[in-house]
Design a protein around this motif. Structure first.
Motif, short mmCIF file in Angstrom:
data_model
loop_
_atom_site.label_atom_id
_atom_site.label_comp_id
_atom_site.label_asym_id
_atom_site.label_seq_id
_atom_site.Cartn_x
_atom_site.Cartn_y
_atom_site.Cartn_z
N ASN A 19 -18.94 8.33 2.42
CA ASN A 19 -19.37 6.93 2.39
C ASN A 19 -19.55 6.38 0.98
O ASN A 19 -20.03 5.27 0.82
N GLU A 20 -19.19 7.12 -0.04
CA GLU A 20 -19.28 6.63 -1.42
C GLU A 20 -18.00 5.89 -1.78
O GLU A 20 -16.90 6.35 -1.48
N GLU A 21 -18.13 4.74 -2.44
CA GLU A 21 -16.97 3.96 -2.87
C GLU A 21 -16.67 4.26 -4.33
O GLU A 21 -17.58 4.39 -5.15
N THR A 22 -15.38 4.34 -4.65
CA THR A 22 -14.97 4.65 -6.01
C THR A 22 -13.61 4.04 -6.32
O THR A 22 -12.83 3.76 -5.42
N ASP A 23 -13.35 3.83 -7.60
CA ASP A 23 -12.03 3.39 -8.04
C ASP A 23 -11.54 4.29 -9.18
O ASP A 23 -10.75 3.89 -10.00
N ARG A 24 -11.98 5.53 -9.19
CA ARG A 24 -11.65 6.45 -10.26
C ARG A 24 -10.24 7.02 -10.14
O ARG A 24 -9.71 7.56 -11.09
N PHE A 25 -9.60 6.93 -8.98
CA PHE A 25 -8.27 7.51 -8.77
C PHE A 25 -7.18 6.46 -8.98
O PHE A 25 -7.39 5.27 -8.77
N SER A 26 -6.00 6.94 -9.37
CA SER A 26 -4.85 6.04 -9.52
C SER A 26 -4.43 5.56 -8.14
O SER A 26 -4.81 6.12 -7.12
N THR A 27 -3.62 4.51 -8.10
CA THR A 27 -3.16 3.97 -6.82
C THR A 27 -2.37 5.01 -6.03
O THR A 27 -2.54 5.14 -4.82
N LYS A 28 -1.56 5.78 -6.72
CA LYS A 28 -0.76 6.81 -6.06
C LYS A 28 -1.66 7.89 -5.43
O LYS A 28 -1.45 8.30 -4.29
N GLU A 29 -2.64 8.34 -6.19
CA GLU A 29 -3.54 9.38 -5.69
C GLU A 29 -4.45 8.84 -4.58
O GLU A 29 -4.71 9.53 -3.59
N ALA A 30 -4.91 7.60 -4.71
CA ALA A 30 -5.75 6.99 -3.68
C ALA A 30 -4.96 6.83 -2.38
O ALA A 30 -5.49 7.09 -1.29
N THR A 31 -3.70 6.42 -2.48
CA THR A 31 -2.84 6.28 -1.29
C THR A 31 -2.65 7.63 -0.61
O THR A 31 -2.67 7.73 0.61
N ARG A 32 -2.49 8.68 -1.39
CA ARG A 32 -2.33 10.03 -0.84
C ARG A 32 -3.58 10.45 -0.08
O ARG A 32 -3.50 11.03 1.01
N MET A 33 -4.76 10.12 -0.62
CA MET A 33 -6.02 10.47 0.05
C MET A 33 -6.20 9.67 1.34
O MET A 33 -6.71 10.19 2.33
N ILE A 34 -5.77 8.41 1.34
CA ILE A 34 -5.84 7.58 2.55
C ILE A 34 -4.91 8.14 3.62
O ILE A 34 -5.29 8.27 4.78
N ASP A 35 -3.69 8.51 3.23
CA ASP A 35 -2.72 9.08 4.17
C ASP A 35 -3.21 10.40 4.75
O ASP A 35 -2.90 10.73 5.89
N ALA A 36 -3.97 11.16 3.97
CA ALA A 36 -4.48 12.46 4.42
C ALA A 36 -5.73 12.31 5.28
O ALA A 36 -6.22 13.31 5.82
#
Length: 61
Positions: A19-36
């Motif tokens: 439940n923690e919000e962050t913007d520390r990851f790149s768009t590519k890495e964030a998209t990978r985490m969302i897909d996973a």
């Protein structure tokens, strides 16, 4: 890209809880985490409406 974590994750220089919000990851890495299924995207301009209860009128006689 801002994401909200669904699971806890830690690295050498960070630790994120569910439940923690962050913007520390790149768009590519964030998209990978969302897909996973580890995170969900967060809308920055989203406003949340909250219902408030008005106090009852005073009844003194």
């Amino acid at each position: 890209m801002k994401i909200k974590m669904l699971v806890g994750i830690a690295g050498t220089d960070f630790a994120l809880s569910p439940n923690e919000e962050t913007d520390r990851f790149s768009t590519k890495e964030a998209t990978r985490m969302i897909d996973a299924g580890m995170a969900v995207p967060v809308k920055d301009d989203e406003k949340v409406e909250r219902a408030t209860k008005k106090p009852a009128p005073e009844k003194r006689g």
